[in-house]
Scaffold this active site. Structure first.
Site, PDB file in Angstrom:
ATOM      1  NE  ARG A 125       8.672  10.584  29.091  1.00  0.00           N
ATOM      2  CZ  ARG A 125       9.043  10.948  27.882  1.00  0.00           C
ATOM      3  NH1 ARG A 125      10.160  11.615  27.692  1.00  0.00           N
ATOM      4  NH2 ARG A 125       8.281  10.671  26.825  1.00  0.00           N
ATOM      5  CD  GLU A 224      11.304   5.554  22.940  1.00  0.00           C
ATOM      6  OE1 GLU A 224      10.211   5.001  23.146  1.00  0.00           O
ATOM      7  OE2 GLU A 224      11.409   6.717  22.488  1.00  0.00           O
ATOM      8  NE  ARG A 228      12.295   7.627  27.888  1.00  0.00           N
ATOM      9  CZ  ARG A 228      11.149   7.567  27.195  1.00  0.00           C
ATOM     10  NH1 ARG A 228      10.001   7.490  27.822  1.00  0.00           N
ATOM     11  NH2 ARG A 228      11.168   7.579  25.882  1.00  0.00           N
ATOM     12  CB  CYS A 270      11.894   8.645  19.837  1.00  0.00           C
ATOM     13  SG  CYS A 270      10.528   9.309  18.876  1.00  0.00           S
ATOM     14  CB  THR A 272       9.072  12.774  19.814  1.00  0.00           C
ATOM     15  OG1 THR A 272       9.336  11.573  20.544  1.00  0.00           O
ATOM     16  CG2 THR A 272       8.469  12.453  18.477  1.00  0.00           C
ATOM     17  NE  ARG A 279       4.463  11.483  28.439  1.00  0.00           N
ATOM     18  CZ  ARG A 279       3.212  11.276  28.879  1.00  0.00           C
ATOM     19  NH1 ARG A 279       2.258  12.161  28.617  1.00  0.00           N
ATOM     20  NH2 ARG A 279       2.907  10.182  29.561  1.00  0.00           N
ATOM     21  NE  ARG A 308       1.830  10.834  25.139  1.00  0.00           N
ATOM     22  CZ  ARG A 308       3.105  10.448  25.206  1.00  0.00           C
ATOM     23  NH1 ARG A 308       3.462   9.502  26.049  1.00  0.00           N
ATOM     24  NH2 ARG A 308       4.021  10.987  24.449  1.00  0.00           N
ATOM     25  CD  GLU A 313       3.869   7.543  22.294  1.00  0.00           C
ATOM     26  OE1 GLU A 313       4.763   6.865  22.777  1.00  0.00           O
ATOM     27  OE2 GLU A 313       4.035   8.503  21.537  1.00  0.00           O
TER      28      GLU A 313
HETATM   29  P1  ADP Z   1       6.304   8.076  28.736  1.00  0.00           P
HETATM   30  O1  ADP Z   1       7.245   7.357  29.602  1.00  0.00           O
HETATM   31  O2  ADP Z   1       6.815   8.537  27.438  1.00  0.00           O
HETATM   32  O3  ADP Z   1       5.672   9.165  29.483  1.00  0.00           O
HETATM   33  P2  ADP Z   1       3.798   6.580  28.373  1.00  0.00           P
HETATM   34  O4  ADP Z   1       2.912   7.620  27.809  1.00  0.00           O
HETATM   35  O5  ADP Z   1       3.705   5.226  27.771  1.00  0.00           O
HETATM   36  O6  ADP Z   1       5.321   6.950  28.246  1.00  0.00           O
HETATM   37  O7  ADP Z   1       3.537   6.469  29.933  1.00  0.00           O
HETATM   38  C1  ADP Z   1       4.210   5.547  30.725  1.00  0.00           C
HETATM   39  C2  ADP Z   1       3.382   5.136  31.927  1.00  0.00           C
HETATM   40  O8  ADP Z   1       3.259   6.234  32.822  1.00  0.00           O
HETATM   41  C3  ADP Z   1       1.960   4.716  31.571  1.00  0.00           C
HETATM   42  O9  ADP Z   1       1.607   3.623  32.371  1.00  0.00           O
HETATM   43  C4  ADP Z   1       1.149   5.926  31.960  1.00  0.00           C
HETATM   44  O10 ADP Z   1      -0.180   5.605  32.296  1.00  0.00           O
HETATM   45  C5  ADP Z   1       1.906   6.420  33.171  1.00  0.00           C
HETATM   46  N1  ADP Z   1       1.657   7.847  33.464  1.00  0.00           N
HETATM   47  C6  ADP Z   1       1.924   8.907  32.689  1.00  0.00           C
HETATM   48  N2  ADP Z   1       1.559  10.049  33.285  1.00  0.00           N
HETATM   49  C7  ADP Z   1       1.031   9.720  34.487  1.00  0.00           C
HETATM   50  C8  ADP Z   1       0.477  10.444  35.577  1.00  0.00           C
HETATM   51  N3  ADP Z   1       0.409  11.781  35.574  1.00  0.00           N
HETATM   52  N4  ADP Z   1       0.034   9.736  36.641  1.00  0.00           N
HETATM   53  C9  ADP Z   1       0.113   8.387  36.667  1.00  0.00           C
HETATM   54  N5  ADP Z   1       0.634   7.652  35.689  1.00  0.00           N
HETATM   55  C10 ADP Z   1       1.093   8.295  34.598  1.00  0.00           C
HETATM   56  C1  CIR Z   2       5.742   6.587  15.888  1.00  0.00           C
HETATM   57  O1  CIR Z   2       6.466   7.047  15.007  1.00  0.00           O
HETATM   58  O2  CIR Z   2       4.515   6.731  15.928  1.00  0.00           O
HETATM   59  C2  CIR Z   2       6.389   5.812  17.005  1.00  0.00           C
HETATM   60  N1  CIR Z   2       7.732   5.542  16.619  1.00  0.00           N
HETATM   61  C3  CIR Z   2       6.336   6.586  18.329  1.00  0.00           C
HETATM   62  C4  CIR Z   2       6.631   8.041  18.198  1.00  0.00           C
HETATM   63  C5  CIR Z   2       6.558   8.766  19.512  1.00  0.00           C
HETATM   64  N2  CIR Z   2       7.754   8.692  20.237  1.00  0.00           N
HETATM   65  C6  CIR Z   2       7.975   7.891  21.272  1.00  0.00           C
HETATM   66  O3  CIR Z   2       7.166   7.111  21.717  1.00  0.00           O
HETATM   67  N3  CIR Z   2       9.142   8.035  21.846  1.00  0.00           N
END
Ligand code: ADP
Ligand code: CIR
Length: 356
Positions: A125, A224, A228, A270, A272, A279, A308, A313
Protein backbone atom coordinates in the site's frame (compact mmCIF):
# COMPACT_ATOMS: atom_id res chain seq x y z
CA UNK A 1 -17.38 20.97 19.80
CA UNK A 2 -14.55 19.90 22.10
CA UNK A 3 -12.39 19.16 19.10
CA UNK A 4 -13.17 22.57 17.65
CA UNK A 5 -12.22 24.24 20.92
CA UNK A 6 -9.00 22.29 21.12
CA UNK A 7 -8.28 23.14 17.55
CA UNK A 8 -8.42 26.86 17.99
CA UNK A 9 -6.44 26.90 21.23
CA UNK A 10 -2.71 27.53 21.62
CA UNK A 11 -0.89 25.92 24.53
CA UNK A 12 -0.28 28.29 27.41
CA UNK A 13 2.05 26.04 29.34
CA UNK A 14 4.69 23.45 28.56
CA UNK A 15 2.60 20.26 28.32
CA UNK A 16 2.98 17.66 30.95
CA UNK A 17 3.54 14.28 29.29
CA UNK A 18 4.02 11.45 31.81
CA UNK A 19 7.65 10.36 32.36
CA UNK A 20 6.63 6.83 31.42
CA UNK A 21 5.73 7.90 27.86
CA UNK A 22 8.12 6.47 25.28
CA UNK A 23 6.79 8.63 22.45
CA UNK A 24 9.09 10.58 20.16
CA UNK A 25 6.95 13.58 21.06
CA UNK A 26 8.03 13.23 24.70
CA UNK A 27 11.65 12.79 23.62
CA UNK A 28 11.87 15.86 21.37
CA UNK A 29 9.37 18.39 22.74
CA UNK A 30 11.89 20.13 24.98
CA UNK A 31 11.17 23.47 26.64
CA UNK A 32 13.28 25.18 23.98
CA UNK A 33 11.38 23.62 21.10
CA UNK A 34 8.10 24.39 22.85
CA UNK A 35 9.06 28.09 23.22
CA UNK A 36 9.96 28.31 19.55
CA UNK A 37 6.70 26.74 18.38
CA UNK A 38 4.04 27.61 20.91
CA UNK A 39 2.49 30.39 18.81
CA UNK A 40 3.33 28.93 15.40
CA UNK A 41 0.59 28.20 12.85
CA UNK A 42 0.81 26.61 9.43
CA UNK A 43 -0.70 28.09 6.24
CA UNK A 44 -4.19 26.91 7.31
CA UNK A 45 -3.89 27.98 10.93
CA UNK A 46 -2.95 24.54 12.31
CA UNK A 47 -1.38 24.96 15.78
CA UNK A 48 1.14 23.15 17.98
CA UNK A 49 -1.81 22.08 20.15
CA UNK A 50 -3.34 20.30 17.16
CA UNK A 51 -0.04 18.83 16.04
CA UNK A 52 0.56 17.12 19.38
CA UNK A 53 -3.03 16.50 20.53
CA UNK A 54 -2.89 12.77 19.78
CA UNK A 55 0.33 12.27 21.74
CA UNK A 56 -1.06 14.22 24.70
CA UNK A 57 -4.32 12.26 24.73
CA UNK A 58 -2.46 8.95 24.25
CA UNK A 59 0.75 8.87 26.28
CA UNK A 60 1.31 5.31 25.02
CA UNK A 61 1.82 6.67 21.47
CA UNK A 62 5.04 5.66 19.81
CA UNK A 63 5.21 8.88 17.80
CA UNK A 64 2.50 11.23 19.12
CA UNK A 65 2.16 13.80 16.31
CA UNK A 66 0.08 14.20 13.14
CA UNK A 67 0.69 17.04 10.67
CA UNK A 68 -1.93 19.50 9.38
CA UNK A 69 -0.60 20.12 5.87
CA UNK A 70 2.49 20.03 3.69
CA UNK A 71 3.32 23.44 5.19
CA UNK A 72 3.19 21.99 8.74
CA UNK A 73 6.39 20.12 7.98
CA UNK A 74 8.13 23.49 7.40
CA UNK A 75 6.53 25.50 10.19
CA UNK A 76 6.95 22.81 12.86
CA UNK A 77 10.34 21.62 11.57
CA UNK A 78 12.16 22.19 14.90
CA UNK A 79 10.05 19.37 16.37
CA UNK A 80 9.12 17.32 13.31
CA UNK A 81 12.60 17.10 11.78
CA UNK A 82 13.95 15.47 14.92
CA UNK A 83 11.11 12.97 15.01
CA UNK A 84 11.57 12.22 11.29
CA UNK A 85 15.31 11.76 11.50
CA UNK A 86 14.99 9.51 14.58
CA UNK A 87 12.23 7.29 13.13
CA UNK A 88 13.58 7.02 9.59
CA UNK A 89 17.29 7.33 10.44
CA UNK A 90 17.28 9.97 7.72
CA UNK A 91 19.04 13.29 7.27
CA UNK A 92 16.15 15.66 6.53
CA UNK A 93 18.38 17.77 4.27
CA UNK A 94 18.98 14.92 1.85
CA UNK A 95 16.91 14.31 -1.24
CA UNK A 96 14.28 11.60 -1.28
CA UNK A 97 14.23 9.33 -4.30
CA UNK A 98 11.36 7.57 -6.11
CA UNK A 99 11.38 4.64 -8.54
CA UNK A 100 8.93 1.86 -9.34
CA UNK A 101 11.38 -0.09 -11.48
CA UNK A 102 11.85 -3.60 -10.07
CA UNK A 103 13.04 -5.15 -13.34
CA UNK A 104 16.53 -5.91 -12.01
CA UNK A 105 15.34 -7.69 -8.83
CA UNK A 106 13.79 -10.87 -10.23
CA UNK A 107 11.31 -11.30 -7.38
CA UNK A 108 10.36 -14.98 -7.23
CA UNK A 109 7.02 -16.10 -5.81
CA UNK A 110 7.87 -16.87 -2.13
CA UNK A 111 6.15 -20.26 -1.87
CA UNK A 112 7.57 -21.67 -5.11
CA UNK A 113 11.02 -20.46 -4.13
CA UNK A 114 10.83 -22.17 -0.73
CA UNK A 115 8.66 -25.15 -1.73
CA UNK A 116 6.10 -24.76 1.05
CA UNK A 117 3.08 -22.77 2.13
CA UNK A 118 4.76 -20.02 4.09
CA UNK A 119 3.26 -16.85 2.66
CA UNK A 120 -0.53 -16.63 2.88
CA UNK A 121 -0.94 -13.24 1.24
CA UNK A 122 0.98 -10.25 -0.05
CA UNK A 123 -0.04 -6.60 0.12
CA UNK A 124 1.58 -3.33 -0.87
CA UNK A 125 0.00 0.00 0.00
CA UNK A 126 1.02 3.58 -0.46
CA UNK A 127 -0.28 6.67 1.29
CA UNK A 128 -0.80 9.84 -0.74
CA UNK A 129 -2.33 13.27 -0.14
CA UNK A 130 -3.16 16.09 -2.51
CA UNK A 131 -0.98 19.17 -2.76
CA UNK A 132 -3.87 21.65 -2.89
CA UNK A 133 -5.56 20.62 0.37
CA UNK A 134 -4.78 20.52 4.10
CA UNK A 135 -4.33 17.00 5.53
CA UNK A 136 -7.22 15.10 7.16
CA UNK A 137 -6.44 16.57 10.58
CA UNK A 138 -7.36 20.06 9.44
CA UNK A 139 -9.47 19.68 6.32
CA UNK A 140 -12.99 21.15 6.02
CA UNK A 141 -16.04 19.06 5.24
CA UNK A 142 -16.33 20.67 1.79
CA UNK A 143 -12.66 20.06 0.95
CA UNK A 144 -13.01 16.43 2.00
CA UNK A 145 -15.95 16.08 -0.39
CA UNK A 146 -13.94 17.68 -3.21
CA UNK A 147 -11.26 15.06 -2.68
CA UNK A 148 -13.82 12.28 -2.76
CA UNK A 149 -15.08 13.66 -6.10
CA UNK A 150 -11.55 13.72 -7.53
CA UNK A 151 -11.08 10.16 -6.34
CA UNK A 152 -14.28 9.04 -8.08
CA UNK A 153 -13.08 10.76 -11.27
CA UNK A 154 -9.84 8.77 -11.11
CA UNK A 155 -11.73 5.52 -10.41
CA UNK A 156 -13.88 6.10 -13.50
CA UNK A 157 -10.76 6.22 -15.64
CA UNK A 158 -9.54 2.75 -14.59
CA UNK A 159 -9.48 -0.01 -17.15
CA UNK A 160 -8.99 -3.76 -17.19
CA UNK A 161 -8.33 -5.43 -13.85
CA UNK A 162 -8.31 -2.07 -12.01
CA UNK A 163 -11.98 -1.37 -12.84
CA UNK A 164 -14.28 -1.62 -9.84
CA UNK A 165 -16.88 -0.01 -7.58
CA UNK A 166 -16.68 2.80 -5.05
CA UNK A 167 -18.61 2.29 -1.80
CA UNK A 168 -19.18 5.41 0.34
CA UNK A 169 -18.59 4.29 3.95
CA UNK A 170 -21.97 5.64 5.08
CA UNK A 171 -23.78 3.37 2.60
CA UNK A 172 -22.20 0.12 3.82
CA UNK A 173 -24.18 -1.87 6.40
CA UNK A 174 -22.57 -2.85 9.73
CA UNK A 175 -22.46 -6.45 8.51
CA UNK A 176 -20.74 -5.48 5.24
CA UNK A 177 -18.16 -3.39 7.09
CA UNK A 178 -17.51 -6.17 9.60
CA UNK A 179 -16.90 -8.67 6.80
CA UNK A 180 -14.61 -6.30 4.87
CA UNK A 181 -12.56 -5.67 8.02
CA UNK A 182 -12.28 -9.37 8.85
CA UNK A 183 -11.09 -10.02 5.31
CA UNK A 184 -8.40 -7.33 5.76
CA UNK A 185 -9.83 -5.04 3.09
CA UNK A 186 -11.31 -2.16 5.10
CA UNK A 187 -9.71 0.20 7.61
CA UNK A 188 -10.62 0.10 11.28
CA UNK A 189 -12.92 2.78 12.65
CA UNK A 190 -12.71 4.66 15.92
CA UNK A 191 -8.89 4.59 16.18
CA UNK A 192 -8.20 6.64 19.33
CA UNK A 193 -4.95 8.04 17.89
CA UNK A 194 -6.69 9.36 14.79
CA UNK A 195 -9.69 10.57 16.74
CA UNK A 196 -7.54 12.72 18.98
CA UNK A 197 -5.82 14.50 16.09
CA UNK A 198 -9.06 15.45 14.36
CA UNK A 199 -8.86 12.94 11.50
CA UNK A 200 -12.25 11.42 12.30
CA UNK A 201 -14.32 14.65 12.28
CA UNK A 202 -17.58 14.35 10.30
CA UNK A 203 -17.17 10.55 10.19
CA UNK A 204 -18.23 8.76 7.94
CA UNK A 205 -18.86 11.63 5.51
CA UNK A 206 -16.75 11.54 2.31
CA UNK A 207 -14.92 8.38 3.38
CA UNK A 208 -15.12 5.24 1.35
CA UNK A 209 -13.52 2.26 -0.27
CA UNK A 210 -13.03 1.36 -3.93
CA UNK A 211 -12.73 -2.35 -4.72
CA UNK A 212 -12.25 -4.33 -7.93
CA UNK A 213 -14.31 -7.55 -8.29
CA UNK A 214 -11.38 -9.86 -7.54
CA UNK A 215 -10.47 -7.75 -4.46
CA UNK A 216 -6.85 -7.44 -5.58
CA UNK A 217 -6.98 -3.68 -5.88
CA UNK A 218 -8.44 -1.23 -3.38
CA UNK A 219 -8.36 2.44 -2.54
CA UNK A 220 -9.28 3.92 0.83
CA UNK A 221 -10.52 7.51 0.57
CA UNK A 222 -10.14 10.13 3.32
CA UNK A 223 -9.07 7.88 6.16
CA UNK A 224 -5.74 8.76 7.85
CA UNK A 225 -4.49 9.87 4.45
CA UNK A 226 -6.61 11.11 1.55
CA UNK A 227 -5.54 8.15 -0.55
CA UNK A 228 -4.38 4.73 0.56
CA UNK A 229 -3.80 2.81 -2.66
CA UNK A 230 -3.59 -0.92 -2.05
CA UNK A 231 -2.72 -3.95 -4.15
CA UNK A 232 -3.06 -7.39 -2.56
CA UNK A 233 -3.66 -11.05 -3.30
CA UNK A 234 -3.35 -14.50 -1.80
CA UNK A 235 0.05 -16.19 -2.05
CA UNK A 236 3.50 -14.67 -2.40
CA UNK A 237 3.75 -13.03 -5.81
CA UNK A 238 5.30 -9.70 -4.80
CA UNK A 239 6.16 -8.82 -8.39
CA UNK A 240 2.56 -8.99 -9.57
CA UNK A 241 1.25 -7.11 -6.52
CA UNK A 242 3.87 -4.37 -6.83
CA UNK A 243 3.40 -3.87 -10.56
CA UNK A 244 -0.38 -3.56 -10.20
CA UNK A 245 0.13 -0.82 -7.61
CA UNK A 246 2.67 1.01 -9.78
CA UNK A 247 0.14 1.15 -12.60
CA UNK A 248 -2.69 2.43 -10.38
CA UNK A 249 -0.41 5.04 -8.82
CA UNK A 250 0.41 6.43 -12.24
CA UNK A 251 -3.24 6.73 -13.25
CA UNK A 252 -4.46 8.38 -10.03
CA UNK A 253 -1.54 10.81 -10.08
CA UNK A 254 -2.74 12.10 -13.46
CA UNK A 255 -6.15 13.09 -12.12
CA UNK A 256 -5.22 14.22 -8.62
CA UNK A 257 -1.88 15.87 -8.03
CA UNK A 258 -0.09 14.34 -5.05
CA UNK A 259 1.89 16.43 -2.58
CA UNK A 260 5.55 15.49 -3.02
CA UNK A 261 8.49 17.46 -1.63
CA UNK A 262 12.16 17.20 -2.50
CA UNK A 263 13.42 16.24 0.96
CA UNK A 264 10.45 14.40 2.44
CA UNK A 265 8.94 12.75 -0.64
CA UNK A 266 5.22 12.02 -0.40
CA UNK A 267 3.63 14.10 2.37
CA UNK A 268 1.57 12.07 4.84
CA UNK A 269 -0.46 12.81 7.95
CA UNK A 270 1.76 10.68 10.20
CA UNK A 271 5.50 11.34 9.84
CA UNK A 272 6.17 7.57 9.87
CA UNK A 273 4.76 7.31 6.33
CA UNK A 274 6.69 10.15 4.69
CA UNK A 275 8.74 9.44 1.58
CA UNK A 276 7.28 6.51 -0.28
CA UNK A 277 4.27 6.14 2.04
CA UNK A 278 4.76 2.51 1.21
CA UNK A 279 4.28 -0.58 3.32
CA UNK A 280 4.91 -3.86 1.48
CA UNK A 281 3.83 -6.76 3.67
CA UNK A 282 3.26 -10.48 3.73
CA UNK A 283 1.25 -12.57 6.12
CA UNK A 284 3.79 -15.31 6.74
CA UNK A 285 3.69 -18.49 8.85
CA UNK A 286 6.73 -18.70 11.13
CA UNK A 287 5.66 -20.80 14.15
CA UNK A 288 9.14 -22.17 14.97
CA UNK A 289 11.18 -19.04 14.42
CA UNK A 290 8.74 -16.87 16.35
CA UNK A 291 9.42 -18.83 19.52
CA UNK A 292 13.06 -17.69 19.25
CA UNK A 293 12.47 -14.00 19.74
CA UNK A 294 16.16 -13.10 19.67
CA UNK A 295 16.89 -14.46 16.18
CA UNK A 296 13.54 -13.21 14.90
CA UNK A 297 14.36 -9.68 16.03
CA UNK A 298 17.94 -9.91 14.73
CA UNK A 299 16.82 -10.76 11.21
CA UNK A 300 14.07 -8.15 11.33
CA UNK A 301 16.53 -5.47 12.32
CA UNK A 302 19.14 -6.52 9.72
CA UNK A 303 16.60 -6.13 6.89
CA UNK A 304 14.76 -3.11 8.37
CA UNK A 305 11.54 -5.05 8.87
CA UNK A 306 8.51 -4.18 10.94
CA UNK A 307 6.66 -7.10 12.56
CA UNK A 308 2.94 -6.73 13.30
CA UNK A 309 0.06 -9.03 14.24
CA UNK A 310 -2.27 -10.18 11.50
CA UNK A 311 -5.03 -7.70 12.16
CA UNK A 312 -2.68 -4.83 11.41
CA UNK A 313 -1.00 -2.25 13.57
CA UNK A 314 -1.42 -2.64 17.35
CA UNK A 315 -2.70 -6.26 16.92
CA UNK A 316 -1.36 -9.66 18.01
CA UNK A 317 -0.05 -12.62 16.03
CA UNK A 318 -2.38 -15.63 15.71
CA UNK A 319 -1.19 -19.18 15.11
CA UNK A 320 2.42 -18.20 14.37
CA UNK A 321 1.34 -15.95 11.49
CA UNK A 322 2.93 -12.49 11.31
CA UNK A 323 2.58 -9.37 9.22
CA UNK A 324 6.14 -8.65 8.07
CA UNK A 325 6.83 -5.42 6.16
CA UNK A 326 9.48 -2.84 5.29
CA UNK A 327 9.99 -0.42 8.17
CA UNK A 328 11.79 2.34 6.27
CA UNK A 329 9.75 4.57 4.01
CA UNK A 330 11.92 7.64 3.45
CA UNK A 331 15.17 8.16 1.53
CA UNK A 332 14.80 4.99 -0.54
CA UNK A 333 12.62 4.33 -3.58
CA UNK A 334 9.45 2.23 -3.62
CA UNK A 335 11.40 -0.42 -5.56
CA UNK A 336 14.30 -0.51 -3.06
CA UNK A 337 11.95 -0.85 -0.10
CA UNK A 338 10.09 -3.74 -1.73
CA UNK A 339 13.51 -5.37 -2.01
CA UNK A 340 14.11 -4.89 1.76
CA UNK A 341 10.94 -6.86 2.43
CA UNK A 342 11.73 -9.49 -0.20
CA UNK A 343 15.23 -10.19 1.14
CA UNK A 344 14.11 -10.12 4.76
CA UNK A 345 11.19 -12.50 4.27
CA UNK A 346 13.40 -14.93 2.33
CA UNK A 347 15.85 -15.04 5.22
CA UNK A 348 13.07 -15.51 7.79
CA UNK A 349 11.69 -18.46 5.80
CA UNK A 350 15.19 -19.98 5.36
CA UNK A 351 15.69 -19.98 9.13
CA UNK A 352 12.18 -21.36 9.72
CA UNK A 353 13.04 -24.25 7.38
CA UNK A 354 16.27 -24.97 9.26
CA UNK A 355 14.38 -25.19 12.55
CA UNK A 356 12.13 -28.01 11.24
P1 ADP B 1 -1.64 -0.13 6.95
O1 ADP B 1 -2.71 0.27 6.02
O2 ADP B 1 -0.82 0.95 7.51
O3 ADP B 1 -0.82 -1.17 6.33
P2 ADP B 1 -2.66 -1.87 9.08
O4 ADP B 1 -1.40 -2.42 9.63
O5 ADP B 1 -3.71 -1.49 10.06
O6 ADP B 1 -2.43 -0.57 8.24
O7 ADP B 1 -3.27 -2.92 8.06
C1 ADP B 1 -4.47 -2.68 7.40
C2 ADP B 1 -5.18 -3.97 7.05
O8 ADP B 1 -4.45 -4.67 6.05
C3 ADP B 1 -5.31 -4.93 8.24
O9 ADP B 1 -6.57 -5.54 8.18
C4 ADP B 1 -4.23 -5.95 7.96
O10 ADP B 1 -4.51 -7.21 8.52
C5 ADP B 1 -4.26 -6.01 6.45
N1 ADP B 1 -3.00 -6.53 5.87
C6 ADP B 1 -1.77 -6.00 5.96
N2 ADP B 1 -0.87 -6.75 5.30
C7 ADP B 1 -1.54 -7.80 4.77
C8 ADP B 1 -1.18 -8.92 3.98
N3 ADP B 1 0.07 -9.12 3.56
N4 ADP B 1 -2.16 -9.79 3.64
C9 ADP B 1 -3.44 -9.59 4.04
N5 ADP B 1 -3.84 -8.56 4.77
C10 ADP B 1 -2.92 -7.65 5.14
C1 CIR C 1 1.43 6.44 17.67
O1 CIR C 1 2.09 7.47 17.80
O2 CIR C 1 1.68 5.38 18.25
C2 CIR C 1 0.26 6.47 16.72
N1 CIR C 1 0.00 7.83 16.39
C3 CIR C 1 0.53 5.63 15.47
C4 CIR C 1 1.90 5.80 14.91
C5 CIR C 1 2.14 4.96 13.69
N2 CIR C 1 1.70 5.58 12.51
C6 CIR C 1 0.57 5.29 11.87
O3 CIR C 1 -0.22 4.46 12.23
N3 CIR C 1 0.39 5.95 10.75
Amino acid sequence: LQQFLNASKTIDEFPNIPESSKSLLKKYLTKDVYKKLKDAKDANGFTLQQLISSGLANPDSSIGVYAGSTDSYKVFAPLLNQIISDYHQYDVNSKHTSSWDISSYNFEEFNSKHKGDYVLSTRVRIARNLSKFPLGTNITKEQRQQIENLAIQAFNSFEGELKGTYYPLGKLTEQEKKQLKEDHFLFKEGDRFLKACGCERDWPDARGIFINPSKTFLVWVNEEDQFRIISMQNGGDLKQVFERLAKAHEIINKVAQFSITENLGAITTCPTNLGTGMRASVHVKLPLLSSDEKIFKQIASKHHLDIRGIDGEHSESKGGIFDVSNKRRLGYSEAQLALDMYNGVNELIEVEKQLK
